[in-house]
Every structure is written in structure tokens, then in C-alpha cells.
Design a protein around this motif. Structure first.
Motif, short mmCIF file in Angstrom:
data_model
loop_
_atom_site.label_atom_id
_atom_site.label_comp_id
_atom_site.label_asym_id
_atom_site.label_seq_id
_atom_site.Cartn_x
_atom_site.Cartn_y
_atom_site.Cartn_z
N TRP A 160 0.83 -1.21 0.00
CA TRP A 160 0.00 0.00 0.00
C TRP A 160 0.86 1.25 0.00
CZ3 TRP A 160 -3.10 -2.62 4.38
CH2 TRP A 160 -3.96 -3.56 3.82
N GLY A 161 1.95 1.25 0.73
CA GLY A 161 2.85 2.40 0.74
C GLY A 161 3.49 2.63 -0.62
N ALA A 162 3.91 1.54 -1.26
CA ALA A 162 4.52 1.66 -2.60
C ALA A 162 3.50 2.16 -3.61
CB ALA A 162 5.09 0.31 -3.04
N LEU A 163 2.29 1.63 -3.56
CA LEU A 163 1.25 2.09 -4.48
C LEU A 163 0.94 3.57 -4.27
CD1 LEU A 163 -1.20 -0.94 -4.48
CD2 LEU A 163 -0.03 0.02 -6.47
N ALA A 164 0.85 3.99 -3.03
CA ALA A 164 0.58 5.41 -2.75
C ALA A 164 1.66 6.30 -3.35
CB ALA A 164 0.47 5.63 -1.24
N ARG A 165 2.92 5.90 -3.17
CA ARG A 165 4.02 6.71 -3.72
C ARG A 165 3.99 6.74 -5.23
NH1 ARG A 165 9.68 6.10 -0.73
NH2 ARG A 165 10.01 7.89 -2.06
N LEU A 166 3.75 5.61 -5.85
CA LEU A 166 3.70 5.57 -7.32
C LEU A 166 2.55 6.41 -7.86
CD1 LEU A 166 4.45 1.81 -7.97
CD2 LEU A 166 5.86 3.75 -8.69
N LEU A 167 1.39 6.27 -7.26
CA LEU A 167 0.20 6.98 -7.75
C LEU A 167 0.28 8.48 -7.52
CD1 LEU A 167 -2.45 4.36 -6.60
CD2 LEU A 167 -1.82 4.90 -8.97
N LYS A 168 1.16 8.93 -6.62
CA LYS A 168 1.33 10.37 -6.36
C LYS A 168 2.35 11.02 -7.30
CE LYS A 168 1.67 9.82 -1.72
NZ LYS A 168 1.99 10.15 -0.34
N MET A 169 3.06 10.23 -8.10
CA MET A 169 4.08 10.81 -9.00
C MET A 169 3.41 11.72 -10.02
SD MET A 169 6.62 7.69 -9.85
CE MET A 169 7.88 7.21 -8.72
N PRO A 170 3.82 12.98 -10.06
CA PRO A 170 3.16 13.91 -10.98
C PRO A 170 3.55 13.64 -12.44
CG PRO A 170 4.95 15.00 -9.79
CD PRO A 170 4.83 13.62 -9.23
N GLY A 171 2.58 13.85 -13.32
CA GLY A 171 2.83 13.79 -14.75
C GLY A 171 3.02 12.41 -15.33
N LYS A 172 2.69 11.37 -14.63
CA LYS A 172 2.83 10.00 -15.15
C LYS A 172 1.47 9.50 -15.62
CE LYS A 172 7.14 9.65 -13.92
NZ LYS A 172 8.19 9.65 -14.90
N ASP A 173 1.49 8.53 -16.52
CA ASP A 173 0.24 7.96 -17.02
C ASP A 173 -0.57 7.33 -15.89
OD1 ASP A 173 0.87 8.72 -19.59
OD2 ASP A 173 1.65 6.76 -20.18
N TRP A 174 0.11 6.85 -14.87
CA TRP A 174 -0.56 6.16 -13.77
C TRP A 174 -0.91 7.07 -12.59
CZ3 TRP A 174 4.59 5.05 -15.08
CH2 TRP A 174 5.55 5.56 -14.20
N THR A 175 -0.62 8.36 -12.68
CA THR A 175 -0.93 9.29 -11.59
C THR A 175 -2.43 9.27 -11.30
OG1 THR A 175 0.89 10.73 -12.21
CG2 THR A 175 -0.82 11.70 -10.83
N ASN A 176 -2.76 9.08 -10.02
CA ASN A 176 -4.17 9.05 -9.60
C ASN A 176 -4.21 9.48 -8.14
OD1 ASN A 176 -6.73 8.31 -8.65
ND2 ASN A 176 -6.90 6.67 -10.18
N LEU A 177 -4.36 10.77 -7.90
CA LEU A 177 -4.29 11.29 -6.53
C LEU A 177 -5.39 10.77 -5.60
CD1 LEU A 177 -3.12 14.95 -7.20
CD2 LEU A 177 -1.76 12.94 -6.57
N PRO A 178 -6.65 10.63 -6.05
CA PRO A 178 -7.64 10.06 -5.13
C PRO A 178 -7.30 8.63 -4.71
CG PRO A 178 -8.74 11.19 -6.93
CD PRO A 178 -7.28 11.13 -7.28
N LEU A 179 -6.83 7.81 -5.64
CA LEU A 179 -6.46 6.44 -5.31
C LEU A 179 -5.19 6.41 -4.45
CD1 LEU A 179 -7.45 3.58 -5.68
CD2 LEU A 179 -6.10 3.43 -7.79
N ALA A 180 -4.27 7.34 -4.72
CA ALA A 180 -3.07 7.46 -3.88
C ALA A 180 -3.45 7.76 -2.44
CB ALA A 180 -2.14 8.54 -4.43
N GLY A 181 -4.43 8.65 -2.26
CA GLY A 181 -4.90 8.97 -0.91
C GLY A 181 -5.51 7.76 -0.22
N PHE A 182 -6.24 6.96 -0.97
CA PHE A 182 -6.84 5.73 -0.42
C PHE A 182 -5.76 4.79 0.10
CE2 PHE A 182 -7.94 1.28 -1.30
CZ PHE A 182 -9.02 1.11 -0.45
N TYR A 183 -4.73 4.54 -0.73
CA TYR A 183 -3.66 3.63 -0.32
C TYR A 183 -2.80 4.24 0.79
CZ TYR A 183 -4.79 0.32 -3.99
OH TYR A 183 -5.43 -0.60 -4.76
N GLN A 184 -2.61 5.55 0.77
CA GLN A 184 -1.84 6.21 1.82
C GLN A 184 -2.53 6.04 3.18
OE1 GLN A 184 1.27 7.88 1.35
NE2 GLN A 184 1.28 7.57 3.55
#
Length: 87
Positions: free
Chosen positions: A33-57
Motif C-alpha cells: 500500500w505504501g509503494a502504491l501510494a508513492r507511485l500513484l502520487k508521482m506527478p505527470g505520469k500515465d498512472w498518476t491518480n491522486l484520489p487512489l493514492a490517498g486511499f492507499y496512503q
């Protein structure tokens, strides 16, 4: 008179093969979950998804809170800071 020294340490593995099985079994979801949160918070990437990053964080933070609570209950000592001045 007897004395004792109790240490609380942090293990830093050099690779995933160095992580003891009981650590992996206990914390693999939190690490994921920590790794997913960090990956999903990366700006400007195809996989960036801040709401989902917040969920995993939140899930990661909850697991860390539980682990700290368990450690406190098992060791029963507050965190202490120690420094060594050397010779």
C-alpha cells in the motif's frame, strides 16, 4: 545489583531476500500500500491518480499506526533518543 540494556533497532535489508519471513508475512500488505501510494502520487505520469493514492496512503498510515501501537504494547517503553559522542 543487576542491570539490563534494552535496545530497539530498525533493520534495513540489503535486498528482499534479507527480509525475515515473519516480517514479510506481517507487513507485506502495508509495504504494498505504501509503494502504491508513492507511485500513484508521482506527478505527470500515465498512472498518476491522486484520489487512489490517498486511499492507499490511508491504508498504509493505518497499518503503521497499528504496528507502532503493537510495538509499544510489547516493549512497554516510550521512544528514547540516544547519541554517542565518540572518543
Amino acid at each position: 545489583m543487576t542491570s539490563s540494556l534494552q535496545l530497539r533497532v530498525i533493520l534495513v535489508p540489503t535486498s528482499l531476500t534479507d527480509v525475515p519471513d515473519f516480517f514479510y508475512d506481517e507487513f507485506h500488505d502495508a509495504w504494498r500500500w505504501g509503494a502504491l501510494a508513492r507511485l500513484l502520487k508521482m506527478p505527470g505520469k500515465d498512472w498518476t491518480n491522486l484520489p487512489l493514492a490517498g486511499f492507499y496512503q490511508k491504508r498504509y498510515d493505518d497499518e503503521i499506526r497499528i504496528a507502532k501501537s503493537r510495538a509499544q504494547a510489547e516493549f512497554g517503553q516510550p521512544d528514547r533518543t540516544m547519541s554517542y559522542g565518540g572518543l
